[in-house]
Design an enzyme around this catalytic site. Structure first.
Site, PDB file in Angstrom:
ATOM      1  CB  CYS A   2      43.867  49.257  89.060  1.00  0.00           C
ATOM      2  SG  CYS A   2      45.614  49.252  88.723  1.00  0.00           S
ATOM      3  NE  ARG A  27      38.681  50.560  85.236  1.00  0.00           N
ATOM      4  CZ  ARG A  27      38.417  51.778  84.808  1.00  0.00           C
ATOM      5  NH1 ARG A  27      37.280  52.027  84.239  1.00  0.00           N
ATOM      6  NH2 ARG A  27      39.308  52.739  84.929  1.00  0.00           N
ATOM      7  CD1 TRP A  74      46.452  45.277  83.394  1.00  0.00           C
ATOM      8  CD2 TRP A  74      47.711  47.129  83.266  1.00  0.00           C
ATOM      9  NE1 TRP A  74      46.982  45.345  82.129  1.00  0.00           N
ATOM     10  CE2 TRP A  74      47.750  46.466  82.023  1.00  0.00           C
ATOM     11  CE3 TRP A  74      48.416  48.320  83.413  1.00  0.00           C
ATOM     12  CZ2 TRP A  74      48.481  46.945  80.941  1.00  0.00           C
ATOM     13  CZ3 TRP A  74      49.134  48.792  82.335  1.00  0.00           C
ATOM     14  CH2 TRP A  74      49.169  48.117  81.124  1.00  0.00           C
ATOM     15  CG  ASN A 100      42.703  52.299  90.446  1.00  0.00           C
ATOM     16  OD1 ASN A 100      43.193  51.280  90.908  1.00  0.00           O
ATOM     17  ND2 ASN A 100      41.502  52.346  89.897  1.00  0.00           N
ATOM     18  N   GLY A 101      46.490  54.621  89.961  1.00  0.00           N
ATOM     19  CA  GLY A 101      47.266  55.795  89.551  1.00  0.00           C
ATOM     20  C   GLY A 101      48.740  55.584  89.854  1.00  0.00           C
ATOM     21  CD  GLU A 482      40.408  50.947  65.206  1.00  0.00           C
ATOM     22  OE1 GLU A 482      41.514  51.417  65.526  1.00  0.00           O
ATOM     23  OE2 GLU A 482      39.626  50.439  66.032  1.00  0.00           O
ATOM     24  CE  LYS A 486      39.733  47.339  67.737  1.00  0.00           C
ATOM     25  NZ  LYS A 486      39.527  48.688  68.113  1.00  0.00           N
ATOM     26  CD  GLU A 489      42.343  46.285  70.602  1.00  0.00           C
ATOM     27  OE1 GLU A 489      42.792  46.695  71.675  1.00  0.00           O
ATOM     28  OE2 GLU A 489      41.521  46.928  69.928  1.00  0.00           O
ATOM     29  CG  HIS A 505      58.420  52.817  48.015  1.00  0.00           C
ATOM     30  ND1 HIS A 505      59.301  53.220  47.041  1.00  0.00           N
ATOM     31  CD2 HIS A 505      57.200  53.273  47.637  1.00  0.00           C
ATOM     32  CE1 HIS A 505      58.636  53.910  46.115  1.00  0.00           C
ATOM     33  NE2 HIS A 505      57.367  53.952  46.464  1.00  0.00           N
ATOM     34  CE  LYS A 602      36.438  50.301  76.674  1.00  0.00           C
ATOM     35  NZ  LYS A 602      36.559  50.101  75.207  1.00  0.00           N
TER      36      LYS A 602
HETATM   37  O1  M6R Z   1      39.554  55.784  76.206  1.00  0.00           O
HETATM   38  P1  M6R Z   1      40.390  56.212  75.037  1.00  0.00           P
HETATM   39  O2  M6R Z   1      39.609  56.347  73.781  1.00  0.00           O
HETATM   40  O3  M6R Z   1      41.197  57.438  75.315  1.00  0.00           O
HETATM   41  O4  M6R Z   1      41.414  55.019  74.827  1.00  0.00           O
HETATM   42  C1  M6R Z   1      42.426  55.104  73.869  1.00  0.00           C
HETATM   43  C2  M6R Z   1      43.059  53.767  73.603  1.00  0.00           C
HETATM   44  O5  M6R Z   1      43.650  53.263  74.774  1.00  0.00           O
HETATM   45  C3  M6R Z   1      42.050  52.742  73.073  1.00  0.00           C
HETATM   46  O6  M6R Z   1      41.425  53.198  71.923  1.00  0.00           O
HETATM   47  C4  M6R Z   1      42.763  51.402  72.770  1.00  0.00           C
HETATM   48  O7  M6R Z   1      43.625  51.553  71.696  1.00  0.00           O
HETATM   49  C5  M6R Z   1      41.733  50.301  72.497  1.00  0.00           C
HETATM   50  N1  M6R Z   1      42.146  49.085  73.110  1.00  0.00           N
HETATM   51  C6  M6R Z   1      41.538  50.012  71.062  1.00  0.00           C
HETATM   52  O8  M6R Z   1      40.610  49.006  70.821  1.00  0.00           O
END
Ligand code: M6R
Length: 607
Positions: A2, A27, A74, A100-101, A482, A486, A489, A505, A602
């Site tokens: 948020c 975010r 969010w 937030n939280g 990774e 990418k 997502e 396997h 984010k």
């Molecule tokens: O801010 P952080 O590096 O702790 O965030 C960790 C993950 O939430 C972050 O890397 C997330 O997987 C990204 N969307 C990847 O692109």
């Protein structure tokens, strides 16, 4: 997660709140709202969906107040709708709050308030806070006292901003484990959950400490510690400027951030290579403790977790010590052996990821030595760790992490290498690697430009796929993980990573005619084996995009990208350029909102 904005000053609040919320859109959110305050009363407007929905119900010619708070939500507790959207107000519409939280004890507070005839309109945990402030206000008729008393009753995490008709030009702010930045400029006083919301107005900022509260007035900000005592403010000049919060000619932040990598790699290396040595003065104070370490645990989430797997593998290549990488969300619940001889390394771009913060607290309780590798200056993680080493990737705005990831790889290589040295082990081919690190920024710059056309072509081929398989062995498995993250997502193409040797396997059952396999083969000791694993998929009709080094023998592949000459321990960094662009172009081809993928935020500040 948020976003929060707040302003009180000498000019209209609404435009400032709305531009702040726009800057925080990255975010992630699914509803938005604002409250504007003056001595006549409070006006609150909320809308489900994007900020454009909120804008459509705002009559700017009517909303001329100079104090207000705004929020992008969010959904966690309760679906995204107008009732659950923030701000939340009390029954008499005299107090309004954004939060937030997560309030962990909200059920017991709610029950207590219900006994005093308080009605709840939303399903959120946040609403309880505004009624609690109201409850105390009715006893003492003083907003500051009521606010502080209410905050004192809260358990959990919070970034809170409150406005009230009782003190119409003040904003009451509190923070615990959820970021809150305060700023002061010529227009007045500002607060926000992240720096980009404030950069247009001021670079004189402070990050509120956990447990602190603050009162914003047009001409001053007063900060109090957890005991309610006033604290001196040490303003810092923001390291970011407006340019870093803009797209600078690129279509998206992600595209811009991919292209910034030559520079961010350079910045992360700056001052850390001296002659033939890696220099990390951040380790000086814990050097003696490091000599007693007998196990190392690398902990993070998402992309940062993949960087941790890389760090762990590099350390294991050179030091015969127990070293494992664990996702932060698993670390707390697994029975990992952690004591004062354990080094826990926490990696996070934001430094605010809830699981990572919970993990570091647990590691500290058990006496572990802790190192944070973070990108955001002064973030919560950096306040908890024994020492922090910063990646210097600058402001990363796209939800999909790119430049922070390559900066993490560079830094974790240096950290693993330095730990080996401190623990008394030498790194083979160290000099060649140092030379490559020095060349890395120019190398990525040239490679980025020359590989784009071919990567774009392969992305075009991928755009209508339902599933894509990423494979690799050893360090190449990090790239596979990774690369798959990418792609899924931002393009919503289902993608998974497999160890190339594990294909037979099970996963090979999925390989059919024309399926796409993205394979990495950059590790000389296993490349030949990876190539034969890949051939097994080709034999079943797969189209393989092979990413390999200059020397690996790979004849007969139709789709191949050769990486620039680099030591295999660093090839994960050049491979990243390829899979980031591949995911980016595939997502663009599919018409996806690259910077704001669905359901993602984010920084994930709830567990
Ligand atoms: O801010 P952080 O590096 O702790 O965030 C960790 C993950 O939430 C972050 O890397 C997330 O997987 C990204 N969307 C990847 O692109």
């Amino acid at each position: 997660m948020c976003g929060i904005t707040g302003f009180t000053g000498y000019t209209l609040a609404l435009p400032i709140l709305m531009q702040g919320l726009e800057k925080l859109e990255y975010r992630g959110y699914d509803s938005a709202g604002v409250t504007l305050a003056d001595d006549i009363g409070l006006v609150t407007l909320k809308a489900k969906g994007r900020l454009s929905e909120l804008r459509s119900i705002l009559d700017e010619s009517e909303l001329l107040q100079m104090t207000g708070i705004g929020h992008t939500r969010w959904a966690t507790h309760g679906v995204p709708n107008n009732l659950n959207a923030h701000p939340h107000t009390n029954k008499r519409n005299t107090i309004s709050l954004v939060h937030n939280g997560i309030i962990e004890n909200y059920m017991s507070l709610k029950q207590m308030l219900e006994n005093f005839d308080y009605d709840f309109k939303s399903e959120t945990d946040s609403e309880v806070i505004v009624h609690l402030i109201d409850f105390y206000y009715r006893q003492c008729l003083d907003m500051e006292t009521a606010f502080k008393k209410a905050v004192g009753d809260l358990e959990g995490s919070y970034g809170i901003c409150v406005v009230s008709r009782h003190s119409p030009n003040k904003i009451f702010v509190a923070r615990k484990e959820s970021p809150m930045i305060l700023g002061i400029g010529k227009e007045g006083s500002f607060c926000a959950s992240d720096v980009p919301a404030l950069l247009e107005y001021t670079r004189q900022l402070i990050s509120l400490n956990d447990g602190d509260t603050a009162i914003l007035e047009p001409d001053k900000i007063t900060v109090f510690d957890a005991e309610g005592k006033e604290k001196p403010i040490e303003w810092m000049d923001s390291p970011y400027d407006m340019q870093s919060a803009q797209k600078g000619g690129y279509d998206t932040f992600m595209e811009k951030e991919i292209h910034e990598q030559p520079q961010t790699i350079k910045e992360t290396l700056r001052g850390r290579l001296s002659g033939r040595k890696i220099v990390l003065p951040e380790l000086d104070d814990i050097r003696d403790n490091l000599k007693n370490i007998n196990s190392v645990i690398w902990i993070a989430c998402g992309t940062a977790y993949h960087a941790c797997v890389y760090g762990q593998m590099i350390l294991n290549k050179h030091v015969p010590i127990n070293s494992i990488a664990v996702p932060a969300s698993e670390f707390r619940y697994g029975n990992y052996h952690v004591d004062r001889n354990t080094l826990c390394i926490f990696v996070s771009q934001s430094g605010e990821t809830a699981d990572t913060l919970a993990a570091i607290k647990m590691a500290k309780e058990r006496g572990a030595l802790t190192i944070a590798v973070a990108n955001v200056l002064g973030s919560s993680l950096t306040r908890l760790a024994d020492t922090t080493i910063y990646t210097c990737a600058g402001l990363e705005i796209a939800v999909a992490s790119t430049k922070a990831y390559t900066a993490q790889l560079v830094l974790l290589y240096m950290l693993a290498s330095k730990l080996s040295e401190i623990m008394g082990y030498s790194i083979s081919e160290h000099q060649e690697i140092i030379t490559n690190l020095r060349q890395l920024s120019n190398m990525t710059q040239q490679f980025l430009e020359c590989c784009k056309p071919v990567v774009k072509e392969y992305a075009q081929m991928m755009k209508d796929e339902r599933d894509v398989y990423f494979i690799g062995r050893q360090l190449d498995y990090v790239s596979a993980m990774e690369g798959a993250l990418k792609l899924k997502e931002i393009s919503y193409i289902h993608a998974d990573a497999y160890y190339a040797g594990e294909l037979k396997h099970g996963p090979i059952a999925l390989i059919q005619y024309q399926k796409i396999v993205v394979a990495f083969a950059t590790q000389p000791e296993v490349s030949a084996k990876t190539i034969s694993n890949i051939k097994e998929t080709v034999a079943r009709g797969a189209r393989v995009i092979l990413i390999t080094d200059k020397d690996t023998k790979a004849d007969g592949f139709s789709y191949i990208i050769r990486l620039p000459q680099i030591h295999p321990e660093l090839s994960c960094i050049t491979s990243a350029i390829v899979f980031q662009l591949l995911a980016y172009y595939a997502a663009v081809e599919r018409g996806c909102d690259v910077d704001k993928p669905r359901n993602l935020a984010k920084s994930v500040t709830v567990e």
